[in-house]
Design an enzyme around this catalytic site. Structure first.
Site, PDB file in Angstrom:
ATOM      1  N   ASP B 145       0.845  -1.191   0.000  1.00  0.00           N
ATOM      2  CA  ASP B 145       0.000   0.000   0.000  1.00  0.00           C
ATOM      3  C   ASP B 145       0.878   1.238   0.000  1.00  0.00           C
ATOM      4  O   ASP B 145       1.761   1.397   0.826  1.00  0.00           O
ATOM      5  CB  ASP B 145      -0.885  -0.037   1.249  1.00  0.00           C
ATOM      6  CG  ASP B 145      -2.008   0.971   1.195  1.00  0.00           C
ATOM      7  OD1 ASP B 145      -1.915   1.933   0.404  1.00  0.00           O
ATOM      8  OD2 ASP B 145      -2.968   0.799   1.935  1.00  0.00           O
ATOM      9  N   GLU B 201      -2.332   1.518  -4.533  1.00  0.00           N
ATOM     10  CA  GLU B 201      -2.759   2.828  -5.003  1.00  0.00           C
ATOM     11  C   GLU B 201      -2.540   2.939  -6.509  1.00  0.00           C
ATOM     12  O   GLU B 201      -1.424   2.917  -7.005  1.00  0.00           O
ATOM     13  CB  GLU B 201      -1.969   3.909  -4.279  1.00  0.00           C
ATOM     14  CG  GLU B 201      -2.580   5.284  -4.371  1.00  0.00           C
ATOM     15  CD  GLU B 201      -1.776   6.260  -3.539  1.00  0.00           C
ATOM     16  OE1 GLU B 201      -0.749   6.751  -4.035  1.00  0.00           O
ATOM     17  OE2 GLU B 201      -2.172   6.524  -2.388  1.00  0.00           O
ATOM     18  N   ARG B 380     -20.565  -5.228   0.125  1.00  0.00           N
ATOM     19  CA  ARG B 380     -19.714  -6.430   0.170  1.00  0.00           C
ATOM     20  C   ARG B 380     -20.508  -7.577  -0.429  1.00  0.00           C
ATOM     21  O   ARG B 380     -21.665  -7.805  -0.042  1.00  0.00           O
ATOM     22  CB  ARG B 380     -19.342  -6.763   1.613  1.00  0.00           C
ATOM     23  CG  ARG B 380     -18.560  -5.680   2.321  1.00  0.00           C
ATOM     24  CD  ARG B 380     -17.083  -5.671   1.927  1.00  0.00           C
ATOM     25  NE  ARG B 380     -16.453  -4.427   2.365  1.00  0.00           N
ATOM     26  CZ  ARG B 380     -15.163  -4.160   2.230  1.00  0.00           C
ATOM     27  NH1 ARG B 380     -14.352  -5.048   1.658  1.00  0.00           N
ATOM     28  NH2 ARG B 380     -14.659  -3.021   2.635  1.00  0.00           N
ATOM     29  N   SER B 455     -12.333  -7.919   1.552  1.00  0.00           N
ATOM     30  CA  SER B 455     -12.245  -8.176   0.122  1.00  0.00           C
ATOM     31  C   SER B 455     -10.793  -8.119  -0.310  1.00  0.00           C
ATOM     32  O   SER B 455      -9.986  -7.417   0.286  1.00  0.00           O
ATOM     33  CB  SER B 455     -13.040  -7.126  -0.659  1.00  0.00           C
ATOM     34  OG  SER B 455     -14.334  -7.003  -0.119  1.00  0.00           O
TER      35      SER B 455
END
Lengths: 500, 500
Positions: B145, B201, B380, B455
């Site tokens: 991340d 990202e 979800r 997820s």
């Protein structure tokens, strides 16, 4: 323009108008009501000191008062009004302004101590120009906004010169220029002028009202007429004179999921599905406030709205086309019927949800479950509605909806964070006629009387603390606004002074 | 701990565990997966180059691929996979990792050219350690991340050392430490290891999937087992092994009042009562999505949810008390019945409204009417639901509600900004048994199999592009997480390799 030339011929106004015409460019290049510009950090005290200096240079007597915050109304009566913060001696009353030389502007503010806005008091500036017993006394209220005008989302302020102005001073600066114009052409003001200057940000309004009430016998004793200025509202017929404004109740409703207030948000992947999500509760509550046609759904709130009250025929209906194009919307509400639009603009309450606070608001997409969210909404009130009663109704309603219809275990808290009472004036008061004549002198046509949809904390306060009447002049500075003020002072000076 | 000592006695694991125990403090003091730390400005390419260097020092063959963004799937087949960005020669395949000296860490990143994240492509790092045909090949997916971990509202990331870490590297760093441990004690890895590293990202996920499909015969040809790591979710019974995750549809719905998109907000005082306020429409729409018990109200959305599917008895119910206390809420949904909570945590879809964007969100109270507001919500998904179908249902529903029930002339726009397919694995796959044994080796007890509520874009992708099976290991780094990974590699290495 000048269609009613007879009214200015041979009068002092002609010279004043000539000066204003000649100096308009100069006026526009001036930066700020508190010259030199006060940096934001000076706070309320600093800004009002700047204004005070400016008024003193015009020859005014001034008092910078301290107004305590909060629920101190009972103890306030013993606080001496006009506790003078500045060390400057109060200029003795009775000085005739025109005989005083205009002090050249200079950077005097920086030598004053910086007073920041505290949590316990705010400031109030009182000033007077002239005490001629043969003239009526007019009180002007100005709210010097401490927020910079570059707020993108607030476009209701007329920009005298948007790039240079630091503060929203449209309510004060024009008056100062008009006084300067009378002084420059060596004409006495046709009235005694008083200024009541507040600084919107962080002002303790209840304290201001109490302060004025206790000084009723002194500062307000001779005030016959009061005047506030408003920005001109697009869509509303112009020229016009305003004789009423709606009130305001600003609410927040907070829904809290977590018992611990410091608790951070949850993650919807990990916990989505097992929580009573505060956002869902808040959306439900906010959606129960008003229907799609703008009708407020809170029981009892409309009970006090004056039944059958309708805009009198003198109140011109808005220009639907201009309104639609100003807002750039494809369709206005109420079937775009101009009469019904007028009704909903000022004669009926309205409710707007402004924001949902507490959820992430930056760029991108985050999958959090906010555990503490707050809705912001406000209600515009019309005469016979009071903030207290409206607050009670909304608080009861939201709590009931949450408890009985939503049935969520989350805690909610409804708070009235700000309020203003509605104001309406007898439209037959001669004061309004004088204001209309002043507008006609400058702009021609037949200035209408109407009511506005906005709110002013001070309008209702002034109505209660003075014995006289109040008008609101919508100003368009590009359309001779300064001259309207000069003509207004002239017209009011012609009114019968025998009012006791 | 170590209750099943028989499994480590005399095996390579004992030495590896000893090394990890001895070096845990050292591990915790390391800063970043891409050592030296990559400043955020380096973007995706820079960060992945740092990771690549780190993997090369461990002896890995690497390829830094360029993945085009957007709808270029048909043309992608001609883009050569593994278009090598770095000018370094690809290390010839077949090198045995343990025979390579470990290159000392050093500031090599700064000498590489800076590649910023463009709008047209993203990066994908492929790496391999060992090609022994006698061993099974395990693929590890890590999503590095790029966002700093000091986001207050995201607390789902285990902080190995929160003050020093720049990136959310919990999915990669532990693997690197485990490989280092095997190398340090001069033991060969029990499997061939492959790394698939993305940078969340700005990653072009569709492109990643297509890129992997085209390289199926090459990079993925020998991959039998895949593994991802997840943060440990409080409330969920631990130790556990995850065999399924929910999917995701992230939506925005925008309501626009003004025709001109650049138009600023209106003022509620001036215009309150005559507008179809976009915020009112948005609140109405968002309030129609889900009921107070969390049931999604969009017709057809639940049709594809596997009827009667329930958590098998092996799936432990959550610890209600821990769940409630972690979230600091007074009451959980579904009557706090642990079986129903388990169902709603992972076996049923959920919907969360995350934010309302477009209204002012700073401090204070502004009385604006926002003319352009956007709601953010996500759903979800569970197996048999597909993002495409769910997106269609929501778009149709919101447009219908707006047009037929709200009857507002404002424009709305529903957008699916992000999606991930649900993933579920056959819980009887021997791979899951190996993962359970690994967890038991380190943490003792009887590790349960369960599904998670979160997820992962890559979980479903890996399931489609590989012929093998996937497990997700929830890691608690304070509870022997590194050893769990080492034991997992050991256990998978014992599995039958005869799978073709």
């Amino acid at each position: 323009m000048y269609e009613d030339k007879a009214r200015t011929e041979g009068s002092t106004l002609k010279e004043v108008f000539g000066y204003l015409d000649a100096h308009l460019k100069l006026v526009n290049s001036r930066e700020d009501v508190s010259s030199p510009p006060s940096p934001r950090g000076f706070g309320q005290g600093g800004v009002l000191r700047g204004v005070e200096e400016r008024l003193k240079r015009l020859g005014a007597c001034t008092e910078l008062c301290v107004v305590p915050f909060g629920q101190v109304l009972s103890s306030l009566s013993v606080v001496p009004v006009g506790q003078v913060l500045s060390s400057l001696p109060v200029v003795p009353a009775g000085q005739v302004l025109s005989s005083l030389p205009v002090v050249p502007a200079g950077p005097v503010l920086s030598s004053l101590p910086v007073v920041s806005v505290g949590q316990t008091y705010s400031h109030l500036l009182l000033a007077g120009l002239g005490e001629d017993p043969g003239k009526v006394t007019v009180l002007v209220h100005s709210d010097v906004d401490l927020q910079p005008t570059n707020r993108k989302d607030v476009h209701s302020h007329v920009d005298l010169q948007s790039t240079k102005r630091k503060y929203d001073d449209v309510s004060l600066l024009p008056w100062l220029h008009v006084v300067e114009a009378f002084q420059a052409v060596k004409q006495p003001l046709p009235i005694n002028l008083k200024f009541l200057v507040t600084a919107a940000e962080g002002t303790a309004w209840e304290g201001v009202e109490q302060c004025l009430l206790t000084s009723k016998k002194r500062f307000l004793s001779d005030v016959r007429y009061s005047c506030i200025t408003l920005d001109r509202s697009p869509g509303t017929r112009f020229p016009s004179v305003i004789y009423g404004l709606r009130g305001l109740c600003y609410f927040t409703v907070e829904v809290t999921g977590a018992d611990d207030p410091s608790h951070s948000d949850a993650h919807s992947g990990v916990y989505g599905g097992v929580l009573y999500e505060p956002m869902g509760d808040l959306l439900f509550l906010l959606n129960c406030l008003v229907d799609e046609r703008g009708k407020i759904l809170v029981p009892g709130v409309l009970d006090d709205v004056v039944r059958g009250e309708e805009p009198p025929s003198r109140d011109a209906e808005p220009d639907v086309e201009e309104l639609r194009s100003t807002l750039a919307v494809s369709r206005l509400a109420h079937k775009e019927d101009s009469r019904r639009l007028l009704l909903h603009l000022a004669w009926l309450p309205s409710l707007t949800v402004h924001a949902v606070e507490g959820a992430w608001s930056g760029p991108g997409a985050r999958t959090t479950v906010p555990l503490r969210v707050k809705g912001h909404f406000s209600v515009r009130l019309v005469p016979d509605q009071t903030p207290d009663k409206v607050c009670l109704r909304f608080t009861e309603y939201l709590n009931k909806v949450h408890r009985h219809f939503r049935r969520s275990p989350n805690a909610i808290r409804v708070e009235l964070t700000s309020s203003a009472r509605p104001w309406v004036q007898d439209p037959d008061d001669p004061h309004l006629g004088a204001a209309q004549r002043a507008v006609r002198t400058v702009l021609g046509g037949s200035p209408i009387l109407t009511r506005g949809g906005g709110s002013s904390k001070m309008a209702a306060v002034l109505q209660r603390v003075t014995v006289g009447s109040l008008v609101a002049l919508p100003l368009d500075l590009n359309m001779g606004g300064l001259k309207v003020l000069a003509a207004y002072l002239h017209e009011v000076g012609q009114l019968d002074t025998n009012w006791h």
